[in-house]
Design a protein around this motif. Structure first.
Motif, short mmCIF file in Angstrom:
data_model
loop_
_atom_site.label_atom_id
_atom_site.label_comp_id
_atom_site.label_asym_id
_atom_site.label_seq_id
_atom_site.Cartn_x
_atom_site.Cartn_y
_atom_site.Cartn_z
N THR A 239 -36.46 25.92 44.97
CA THR A 239 -37.43 27.15 45.20
C THR A 239 -37.60 27.47 46.82
O THR A 239 -37.58 28.62 47.10
CB THR A 239 -38.89 26.88 44.66
OG1 THR A 239 -38.64 26.76 43.31
CG2 THR A 239 -39.89 28.12 45.00
N ASP B 195 -33.81 28.64 47.56
CA ASP B 195 -33.24 29.85 46.90
C ASP B 195 -34.50 30.39 45.80
O ASP B 195 -34.21 30.13 44.57
CB ASP B 195 -32.01 29.83 46.24
CG ASP B 195 -31.34 30.93 45.87
OD1 ASP B 195 -30.23 30.89 45.44
OD2 ASP B 195 -32.01 32.11 45.62
N PRO B 196 -35.59 31.08 46.13
CA PRO B 196 -36.35 31.34 45.25
C PRO B 196 -35.99 32.13 44.10
O PRO B 196 -36.66 31.99 42.89
CB PRO B 196 -37.77 31.99 45.89
CG PRO B 196 -36.90 32.39 47.45
CD PRO B 196 -35.94 31.29 47.68
N ALA B 197 -35.16 33.21 44.54
CA ALA B 197 -34.72 34.12 43.34
C ALA B 197 -33.88 33.27 42.35
O ALA B 197 -34.10 33.35 41.12
CB ALA B 197 -33.73 35.04 43.90
N LYS B 198 -33.18 32.23 42.65
CA LYS B 198 -32.38 31.46 41.71
C LYS B 198 -33.21 30.55 41.07
O LYS B 198 -33.32 30.26 39.64
CB LYS B 198 -31.40 30.53 42.57
CG LYS B 198 -30.64 29.67 41.39
CD LYS B 198 -29.62 28.76 42.42
CE LYS B 198 -28.72 28.03 41.59
NZ LYS B 198 -27.65 27.26 42.34
N SER B 199 -34.26 30.10 41.58
CA SER B 199 -35.49 29.31 40.84
C SER B 199 -36.13 30.22 39.82
O SER B 199 -36.23 29.50 38.62
CB SER B 199 -36.47 28.74 41.68
OG SER B 199 -37.34 27.68 41.19
N LEU B 200 -36.64 31.29 40.15
CA LEU B 200 -37.24 32.15 39.23
C LEU B 200 -36.26 32.58 38.22
O LEU B 200 -36.84 32.56 36.97
CB LEU B 200 -37.60 33.45 40.01
CG LEU B 200 -38.26 34.59 39.27
CD1 LEU B 200 -39.52 33.94 38.57
CD2 LEU B 200 -38.44 35.86 40.14
N ALA B 201 -34.93 32.90 38.33
CA ALA B 201 -34.28 33.17 37.35
C ALA B 201 -33.89 32.01 36.41
O ALA B 201 -33.65 32.26 35.16
CB ALA B 201 -32.69 33.78 37.91
N THR B 202 -33.79 30.81 36.95
CA THR B 202 -33.53 29.60 35.95
C THR B 202 -34.66 29.51 35.08
O THR B 202 -34.76 29.00 34.17
CB THR B 202 -33.43 28.27 36.86
OG1 THR B 202 -32.23 28.67 37.72
CG2 THR B 202 -33.16 27.16 35.93
N ALA C 256 -43.32 34.50 37.67
CA ALA C 256 -43.63 34.72 38.94
C ALA C 256 -45.13 34.08 39.37
O ALA C 256 -45.42 33.92 40.49
CB ALA C 256 -43.94 36.19 39.16
#
Length: 659
Positions: free
Chosen positions: A360, A363-370, A381
């Protein structure tokens, strides 16, 4: 029953840190120098450098680090920080100055409470040779003080000049850490604490092999050998039972020493100040400092769990967790070797949580997607929290972040990688393997305040420093920087000193200044004299702490990870200052003072734009809330101005016209 005789037990600290505090002139520095050199100093500085007492100085064979402090008002903040980092506090007064004794209850002990210092306190009367005879004994003088302030463990008087009880001062300080009273004994009720009673009862039952409710002579002897490596003589066994029976008749019966007598015996040892005896018993039967069985000793095998019930995620289980995502986010790249795993590759709960925090952070976007891919039941979110900027943390003088990032700088072969391996529980490997590119490690760290923080360490290779610092905002994501060098190698130290200046300069120029710590690695090797002398000078000149000595080979890291987190949580401290940066700050202060004098004055200005010709010069300038300038020029109404064009040159023309 006897003490450990210097034999270490599992769970002990590898170093004890003692802070020495007290009024000026009470003999703090002389006391430290005398215990370190066995000689009373003729000339002693007001504050001596951190002093390390080797492990063979005291019977428990644990090295001691003694930190001297200044009592000057301007040094109070630093003194408080040292107290919070210390394992024990030595609080001094002068035997020939009664006012310094009064100050213990009037200022020093309340101040330690205000600072929420949890370390035990040793009250020490220095300059015993100068005191005139007093009618009251030390016990009579100190008893009221110890009743009011329960954090006081021991009181002792000494004379550095006459070499009277100097070594004993720090022996008792170390003893309060290695053999603390609080978990075992209730001082107010003068009795063993319930958890201690339960633990000793378990020990008694384990030693009572015939289950007759008493320890026979043979069982008592076996217990003695297990705990203290030496049998009791028949006459000693008789003496033990006689002492118990005289004070507590039900403590002995025809079969031997009863549970009541066993508990009484340990309480008696503690009352006599021999806490090491009770602690040796408990530690030899698997207890830690909280009187709980150490995790490694819990008999998990007897429950016959299946392999998937071991409390850790095995690789196949981790793969199953991410089976609904396009790919496992942690199977390669920087994430693969950044978390703690056991010998079978399973991930603990702390390792699992720290890996999520690490992903997170980067790469917060990757963490959120996962989270979405694996079917997180709540609002993904809502699982994220955006923290305030680090610059604001420095202004507030505190960081509330739960995930802290540490950049690790240093030359090749300084054991940066070994430091990261230690964070994630990997064993030390002697063979050197160069790190190509950046490498990360993340794990949960218990802080000095008892909370948990996730520490992410990023190793910057020596060749990667220049590439990193090309970006002006490269230090924006850094909470604390670590500079590691080989303490046995002069060249390694010089390169690290250069890196420190380089990074500090970048921080000053970019505005992203970060706390910095220095680490003297390979403490198991003979230190080179140049780094020792130069590091003290660099620490003083740049305003950072003295290097923290560690040995990855010996597993002695001096509570380093906790200290890294502590530095990151106080982002306004330990920030290095270069000579250029110091001059710039002095200049800015001078300008600020000048502008303050000009407050309320109207000053004609000439403004020329070097990066555009459509800029109009302001007609007049006022430092009084409302700025009178042409509309093409934007001001904030005070001395801080923001213009739409860069490279503005402003020059004062003529004397100020005051209202």
């Amino acid at each position: 029953m006897d003490s450990t005789g210097g034999r270490k037990t599992a769970g002990w600290p590898t170093n004890v840190r003692v802070a020495v505090i007290g009024d000026s002139g009470t003999g703090k520095s002389s006391l430290i120098v005398t215990v370190a050199t066995d000689t009373f100093p003729v000339n002693v500085p007001s504050v001596v450098q951190p002093t390390r007492i080797p492990q063979d100085y005291y019977p428990d064979r644990i090295p001691l680090t003694i930190i001297d402090t200044s009592s000057k008002p301007e040094d109070q903040t630093k003194m408080g920080e040292e107290c919070k980092r210390a394992d024990a506090i030595v609080l001094t007064y002068a035997c020939d100055q009664p006012s310094t004794l009064d100050r213990l209850s009037a200022f020093w002990l309340p101040e330690l409470r205000r600072l929420e210092v949890k370390a035990p306190v040793i009250v020490v009367g220095c300059k015993l040779d100068l005191r005139e005879d007093q009618p009251q004994s030390l016990e009579q003088v100190m008893s009221p003080l110890m009743q009011e302030f329960r954090e006081i463990e021991t009181c002792i008087e000494c004379s550095a000049l006459k070499q009277i009880q100097v070594a004993e001062v720090f022996y008792y300080a170390q003893k309060t850490v290695l053999h603390p009273t609080a978990p075992l004994f209730d001082q107010e009720n003068q009795s063993l604490k319930p958890r201690c009673v339960r633990a000793l009862k378990r020990v008694f039952i384990m030693c009572d092999h015939d289950k007759d409710g008493a320890l026979s002579d043979a069982e008592l002897n076996e217990f003695q050998v297990k705990c203290f490596n030496a049998p009791l003589q028949p006459s000693e066994i008789v003496d033990v039972k006689r002492v118990v029976s005289e004070r507590l008749p039900q403590g002995v019966n025809e079969n031997g020493l009863t549970l009541t007598g066993f508990l009484f015996l340990h309480a008696l040892f503690i009352e006599k100040g021999r806490l090491e005896t009770a602690w040796t018993v408990l530690r030899n039967f698997g207890y830690d400092d909280e009187i709980k069985l150490r995790d490694g000793l819990l008999p998990t095998a007897q429950f016959k769990r299946a392999p998937d019930q071991d409390g850790a995620l095995r690789p196949v289980e981790l793969e199953d967790l991410f089976s609904t995502a396009p790919a496992s986010p942690w199977e390669d790249g920087i994430y693969k070797d950044a978390m703690e795993k056991d010998d079978l590759g399973a991930i603990s709960m702390d390792g699992f949580l720290s890996q999520w925090a690490f992903m997170t952070l980067l790469d917060p976007a990757k963490s959120l997607a996962t989270l979405i891919y694996i079917g997180y039941p709540g609002d993904p979110a809502a699982a994220f929290h955006v923290t305030r900027r680090r610059r604001w943390d420095r202004k507030k003088q505190h960081s509330q972040r739960n995930v802290l990032q540490c950049f690790v700088f240093g030359p090749a072969k300084s054991r940066k990688s070994a430091l990261l391996n230690s964070l994630i529980g990997k064993q030390f490997v002697e063979r050197y393997t160069p790190t190509n590119g950046d490498r990360y490690a993340a794990n949960v760290v218990d802080t000095m305040g008892g909370t948990k923080k996730t520490l992410v360490m990023r190793e910057i290779s020596e060749d990667g420093v220049q590439k990193l610092l090309v970006n002006k905002e490269s230090l924006a994501a850094c909470d604390v920087a670590l500079f590691v060098y080989d303490s046995s190698d002069e060249a390694s130290w010089k390169k690290t000193a250069e890196l420190l200046v380089e990074v500090a300069t970048h921080g000053e120029n970019s505005g992203f200044e970060v706390p910095c710590l220095m680490v003297a690695a390979k403490d198991d090797l003979d230190p080179h004299p140049v780094p020792i002398a130069d590091s003290a000078r660099v620490s003083q000149d740049m305003g950072v702490e003295a290097p923290i000595t560690v040995s990855m080979r010996l597993g002695d890291i001096s509570n380093l990870f906790c200290r890294i987190v502590d530095a990151a949580q106080r982002p306004h401290l330990s920030i290095p200052e270069t000579e250029v940066g110091r001059s710039q700050k002095q200049y800015r202060r001078l300008v600020t003072r000048s502008l303050t004098v000009l407050s309320g004055c109207r000053i004609p200005l000439a403004v020329s734009a070097m990066a555009g010709d459509h800029m109009k010069a302001p007609k007049t300038w006022t430092f009084c809330g409302t700025s009178q300038v042409d509309s093409n020029v934007t001001t904030s109404g005070d001395v801080h101005l923001v213009f739409p064009l860069p490279r503005i040159i402003m020059s004062l023309k003529g004397p100020p016209n005051c209202y």
